[in-house]
Each structure stands twice: as C-alpha cells, then as structure tokens.
Design a protein around this motif. Structure first.
Motif, PDB file in Angstrom:
ATOM      1  N   ALA A 279       0.395  -1.051   0.273  1.00 11.33           N
ATOM      2  CA  ALA A 279      -0.380  -0.475  -0.203  1.00 11.33           C
ATOM      3  C   ALA A 279       0.883   0.588  -0.321  1.00 11.33           C
ATOM      4  O   ALA A 279       1.973   0.984   0.700  1.00 11.33           O
ATOM      5  CB  ALA A 279      -0.658   0.070   1.406  1.00 11.33           C
ATOM      6  N   ALA A 280      -0.071   2.175  -1.088  1.00  9.36           N
ATOM      7  CA  ALA A 280       1.032   3.471  -1.268  1.00  9.36           C
ATOM      8  C   ALA A 280       0.932   4.595  -0.813  1.00  9.36           C
ATOM      9  O   ALA A 280      -0.864   4.708  -0.898  1.00  9.36           O
ATOM     10  CB  ALA A 280       1.585   3.278  -1.984  1.00  9.36           C
ATOM     11  N   HIS A 281       0.978   5.873   0.370  1.00 12.10           N
ATOM     12  CA  HIS A 281       0.752   7.115  -0.079  1.00 12.10           C
ATOM     13  C   HIS A 281       0.262   7.676  -0.950  1.00 12.10           C
ATOM     14  O   HIS A 281       1.966   8.526  -1.783  1.00 12.10           O
ATOM     15  CB  HIS A 281       1.040   7.929   1.411  1.00 12.10           C
ATOM     16  N   THR A 282      -0.637   8.461  -1.159  1.00 10.60           N
ATOM     17  CA  THR A 282      -0.713   9.081  -2.469  1.00 10.60           C
ATOM     18  C   THR A 282      -1.830  10.000  -3.143  1.00 10.60           C
ATOM     19  O   THR A 282      -2.233  10.251  -1.563  1.00 10.60           O
ATOM     20  CB  THR A 282      -0.295   8.371  -4.059  1.00 10.60           C
ATOM     21  N   SER A 285      -5.824  12.123  -8.108  1.00 12.53           N
ATOM     22  CA  SER A 285      -5.595  12.472  -9.069  1.00 12.53           C
ATOM     23  C   SER A 285      -3.696  12.161 -10.232  1.00 12.53           C
ATOM     24  O   SER A 285      -4.350  11.702 -10.490  1.00 12.53           O
ATOM     25  CB  SER A 285      -4.985  13.719  -9.080  1.00 12.53           C
ATOM     26  N   THR A 286      -3.503  11.852  -8.920  1.00 16.15           N
ATOM     27  CA  THR A 286      -1.912  11.132  -9.234  1.00 16.15           C
ATOM     28  C   THR A 286      -2.287  10.031  -9.505  1.00 16.15           C
ATOM     29  O   THR A 286      -1.412   9.268 -10.458  1.00 16.15           O
ATOM     30  CB  THR A 286      -0.659  11.422  -8.857  1.00 16.15           C
ATOM     31  N   PHE A 287      -2.956   9.327  -9.163  1.00 12.01           N
ATOM     32  CA  PHE A 287      -3.373   7.621  -8.821  1.00 12.01           C
ATOM     33  C   PHE A 287      -4.170   7.141 -10.043  1.00 12.01           C
ATOM     34  O   PHE A 287      -3.826   6.535 -10.978  1.00 12.01           O
ATOM     35  CB  PHE A 287      -4.086   7.312  -7.677  1.00 12.01           C
ATOM     36  N   ILE A 316      -4.939   9.806  -1.065  1.00  9.28           N
ATOM     37  CA  ILE A 316      -5.632   8.525  -0.373  1.00  9.28           C
ATOM     38  C   ILE A 316      -4.319   6.995  -0.257  1.00  9.28           C
ATOM     39  O   ILE A 316      -3.253   7.544  -0.451  1.00  9.28           O
ATOM     40  CB  ILE A 316      -6.423   7.704  -2.057  1.00  9.28           C
ATOM     41  N   VAL A 317      -4.951   6.368   0.053  1.00  9.05           N
ATOM     42  CA  VAL A 317      -4.106   5.053   0.446  1.00  9.05           C
ATOM     43  C   VAL A 317      -4.880   4.299  -0.912  1.00  9.05           C
ATOM     44  O   VAL A 317      -5.966   3.745  -0.914  1.00  9.05           O
ATOM     45  CB  VAL A 317      -3.920   4.930   1.951  1.00  9.05           C
ATOM     46  N   THR A 318      -2.963   3.689  -1.686  1.00 11.06           N
ATOM     47  CA  THR A 318      -4.094   2.932  -2.943  1.00 11.06           C
ATOM     48  C   THR A 318      -2.748   1.499  -2.641  1.00 11.06           C
ATOM     49  O   THR A 318      -2.340   1.488  -2.045  1.00 11.06           O
ATOM     50  CB  THR A 318      -4.003   3.474  -3.850  1.00 11.06           C
ATOM     51  N   ALA A 422     -13.162   4.753   2.789  1.00 12.12           N
ATOM     52  CA  ALA A 422     -11.979   3.492   2.781  1.00 12.12           C
ATOM     53  C   ALA A 422     -10.986   3.805   1.636  1.00 12.12           C
ATOM     54  O   ALA A 422      -9.961   2.510   1.911  1.00 12.12           O
ATOM     55  CB  ALA A 422     -13.184   2.532   1.338  1.00 12.12           C
ATOM     56  N   LEU A 423     -10.605   4.475   0.703  1.00 10.79           N
ATOM     57  CA  LEU A 423      -8.887   5.179   0.476  1.00 10.79           C
ATOM     58  C   LEU A 423      -8.415   6.653   0.692  1.00 10.79           C
ATOM     59  O   LEU A 423      -7.381   6.132   0.822  1.00 10.79           O
ATOM     60  CB  LEU A 423      -9.592   5.962  -1.710  1.00 10.79           C
ATOM     61  N   THR A 424      -9.228   6.390   1.428  1.00 16.44           N
ATOM     62  CA  THR A 424      -8.769   7.876   2.593  1.00 16.44           C
ATOM     63  C   THR A 424      -7.940   7.468   3.600  1.00 16.44           C
ATOM     64  O   THR A 424      -6.766   7.820   4.073  1.00 16.44           O
ATOM     65  CB  THR A 424      -9.529   8.992   2.605  1.00 16.44           C
ATOM     66  N   PHE A 425      -8.494   6.490   4.069  1.00 18.40           N
ATOM     67  CA  PHE A 425      -7.772   5.273   5.383  1.00 18.40           C
ATOM     68  C   PHE A 425      -7.236   4.582   5.236  1.00 18.40           C
ATOM     69  O   PHE A 425      -6.777   3.707   6.343  1.00 18.40           O
ATOM     70  CB  PHE A 425      -8.594   5.207   6.701  1.00 18.40           C
ATOM     71  N   GLY A 426      -7.134   3.834   3.403  1.00 23.11           N
ATOM     72  CA  GLY A 426      -6.489   2.699   3.133  1.00 23.11           C
ATOM     73  C   GLY A 426      -7.632   1.470   3.174  1.00 23.11           C
ATOM     74  O   GLY A 426      -9.326   1.553   3.744  1.00 23.11           O
TER      75      GLY A 426
END
Length: 440
Positions: A279-282, A285-287, A316-318, A422-426
């Motif tokens: 999992a990566a923090h980004t 828009s970048t993702f 987000i965490v993706t 779900a994306l903001t906190f992983g």
C-alpha cells in the motif's frame, strides 16, 4: 475497520427493539385499562399494586433500551428472558385483578405467538409450559375483583364479554403489526446469511484462482527470462545490429516481453509471493493519471477519452488491487470496442465514481443479471468471465458497489462506486485483496 454485524445478531437486535416498543404500548394500555375499569366502570382494583407492576415494566424496558445500544450481540436466550419478564408482569396483573376469570388472560397467547416467531423450539415449548403453569396457578390463587354495589351476575357477564372483546382486538392488532415486522426481520436475516454463504464460496473460488495464477506465473518466469537473454544476444549480433528495421522489431519484442514480465510480477505480488509494492500513500489525481497513463502506454488504444479527475483532489492510500481493478474494466471495454473507450472519474466528496463506457454491442440481459458472477462472458473462451467477477469482489470489500447497463446511444457502461473513506484511510481489505486479486 468496522466489522459488519452478523445477520442473526442484527435480526435479534431489531426484534428486541420491537419487543421494547410492544412493552411501551403494553404499559400505556395497562394504565389506561386500570384507570378505566376502576373509575369509570366502578370495579375496585388495587391501584397501588397494579401501577407498581407497570412501573416495574417501565424500568425493565429502560434496561432493555440500554442493552440494545450497548450490548454487541443479542442472543435468542436474551429474547427468551425478555418474554419471560412480560409473562411474569402479565401474571402479576392478572393475580391482582381476578386471576383466570379476567378476560385479559388470553394475552398469554400473544406472548406464545411472539415466542413462536422469535425463539428456538426448546424456548417455545418452555414458554408453553410456563404460561400453562401460570394459568393453572391463577385459577386457584388470585385477588377477587370487587364489583360495584347492586350489580349481579348479568352485569358481570356483560363486563366479561366486553373485556374479552377488548382483549381480542388488542391481541389481533398487535399480532398483525409486530409479527409482520418480525417476519420481515427474519427474512432479512435469512437473506443476509445467504449472502454470507455466497461470499464465502466466492472468496474460496478466488483463493483457488490465486493459487493457479501463482503457479502459472512461476512457470512463465523461466521462459520469459530465457527470451530476454536471447533478445539481448540478438541485439549485439552484427546481422541484427546493422539492420534498423530489425532493431526496431527487436525493441518492440523487448517491450512486449517487459510487459509480460510486469504482468507476471503483478500476479505474484497479488498472490502474496512478492511484496515489493504494498500500500502506498499518494493523491487521488496522481493515482488516476498514473494508472491511465500506464494503461495507454501498454494498450495503445485507438481512441480514448478522459478529461481528468472531476471534483476535489485528496490524499488516498492505494495498492495493486485498485490499479488492477481499473485495468480489468478498461481492458474489457477496449476488447468490446477498439474504436472508442471513455473514462470518467468523479469525486463527490463522499464517494468516488469510476465510469468506463464503450461503443460496443453492449451487455446481454443474461450478462446483466449475472453481473459479478464468475465465468459469465460473451467472449466464448475457456476461463473468460473472471474480470468483472474479481472487480466486483474488490469493490465489495471496499464497501462500494458495481453497476453495469447499456447506454441508449449504444455501447455498455460499467460504474464502480467506492466510499472515499475506504481510500482515504486505506482500503480495509487491501491486505487480503493483495493476496487474492489478479486478472486479465
């Protein structure tokens, strides 16, 4: 991560709330009936004792309200105890007002009907025995009602019939209202249990697919590495090095080999074999832009429409699953409609909508009904039909939902709606998904 309640616990909690509402109605009805009989009909009742029983019911109901809010699980035994309290209160009220001769004694049947739809078989029979014993006890032990002076047996019989009528109307109305609601709760519980069983079967299927994919990826690793070495040797050979056209073709072959190796690496990563890309923090828009750019570079679609992220950007965490999810839907659209693929990504502030549409033949009615089920595809190839199945599982584990429909102007549209939290906190299922998810 917040764990969803088990369907049976949820149904028991809702049924407890219904019993609480029924007890409030019973308390108010008892007060009204006691005052009516005592002051209007002139039947002398022990008001202090009977109102004390009502007060006891109110206290028990307040405790039940506290339990429904604080206690995590409501068991069938807990509902059985709640009904026993109601039986005890009704028995005390009947003891104070004529015993078995009181027409409201048939309210015991209301308790039995509620137990029949709420409780297990042993508890229902226990309730039958207890109410029967209470009935027998009230036949021999009770306080007689003191009738108004000058009224004989005819007046008493008329009053008894009126009480039986009120008892019938009250029991029938409460049964029609509350038993209907309880049945809806039980049907929702059964539907929830069926969904859990379906999810369990699907997750087991995904695990089997992951094992097969992992084994295939391992098997493909050796020939891909061998071909890469051969291509490097060919590039250094004079016969190929001095031919620009051949060098261009070798470069194209190397690019495709690199793509195959990247796919194999992603399968191994998704299967839990390699964890170099967790999992990566980004930023959102970048993702989106990186995923779209990578897909365009590898697939080279003839016509692709994407106007960028609509709505506010946010961190987000993706992980690999989100990227592969977008790739699967875009690949399906490109295969159905090589001439045009559209992508729209919108952030409403609470939800992220990813919408992929094409100009192909669209979905059949059978495909739309079987959306998200494995091996349902129009491609006619062995093993096809897993893309949307895996996408639907990832979307569901993130707390979102997948929709598909045919556009009026032609073509199909697939929409993935994800809660932004779900994306903001992983992604809550990112670790499990990273081990399971893959697909082409």
């Amino acid at each position: 991560m917040k764990v969803a309640a088990h369907p049976e616990d949820l149904a028991n909690r809702q049924n407890l709330l219904l019993l609480i509402h029924l007890r409030w109605i019973a308390a108010c009805g008892q007060v009204a009936t006691i005052l009516l009989v005592h002051f209007w009909l002139g039947v002398r009742l022990p008001l202090a004792d009977m109102l004390a029983v009502v007060g006891f019911l109110v206290c028990v109901n307040l405790v039940s309200v506290w339990r429904s809010r604080r206690q995590k699980g409501i068991s069938s035994s807990g509902l059985f105890l709640e009904l026993l309290v109601d039986v005890a209160a009704l028995t005390l009220q009947l003891y104070l007002s004529g015993g078995a001769a009181n027409p409201f004694i048939f309210l015991f049947l209301l308790q039995l009907m509620l137990g029949l739809v709420l409780l297990q078989a042993w508890a229902v029979w226990a309730l039958v025995v207890i109410t029967s014993l209470c009935f027998i006890w009230l036949m021999f032990s009770h306080r007689d009602m003191i009738m108004p002076a000058g009224q004989g047996e005819v007046a008493f019989f008329r009053l008894h019939l009126q009480g039986m009528f009120l008892c019938f109307v009250l029991a029938a109305a409460l049964l029609a209202i509350f038993v209907g609601r309880i049945q809806r709760n039980l049907r929702a519980r059964d539907a929830g249990l069926a969904e859990l069983r379906q999810r369990s079967a699907e997750e087991e299927h995904i695990v089997r697919i992951g094992l097969l994919a992992s084994g295939a990826a391992h098997e493909l690793g050796t020939p891909l590495s061998t071909q890469t070495v051969i291509l490097d040797d060919w590039r250094r050979a004079p016969a190929f090095r001095d031919d620009p056209a051949m060098m261009e073709e070798l470069g194209e072959m190397q690019e495709q080999l690199d793509r195959c190796k990247a796919i194999v690496s992603s399968i191994l990563t998704a299967s839990g074999e390699v964890r170099g890309e967790g999992a990566a923090h980004t930023r959102l828009s970048t993702f989106i832009n990186d995923t779209v750019g990578e897909w365009i570079a590898s697939r080279k679609p003839a016509h692709f429409s994407f106007a960028g992220l609509e709505g506010p950007d946010c961190p987000i965490v993706t992980d690999m699953a989100l990227r592969q999810m977008a790739f699967n839907v875009l690949d399906n659209a490109l295969e159905a409609s090589p001439q045009l693929v559209r992508l729209r990504v919108r952030n409403s502030g609470q939800q992220l909508e990813i919408e992929v549409s094409d100009a192909g033949p669209g979905f059949s009615g059978q495909m739309l009904q079987a959306l998200g089920l494995p091996y349902h595809s129009t491609k006619g190839r062995p093993g096809s039909g897993l893309g949307l199945f895996l996408v639907s599982n990832v979307v569901r584990q993130l707390g979102g939902h997948l929709d598909a429909y045919n556009r009026a102007e032609g073509g199909a549209c697939v929409r993935m709606t994800l809660p932004l939290t779900a994306l903001t906190f992983g992604p809550p299922a990112s670790r499990d998904t990273e081990r399971r998810f893959h697909g082409n």
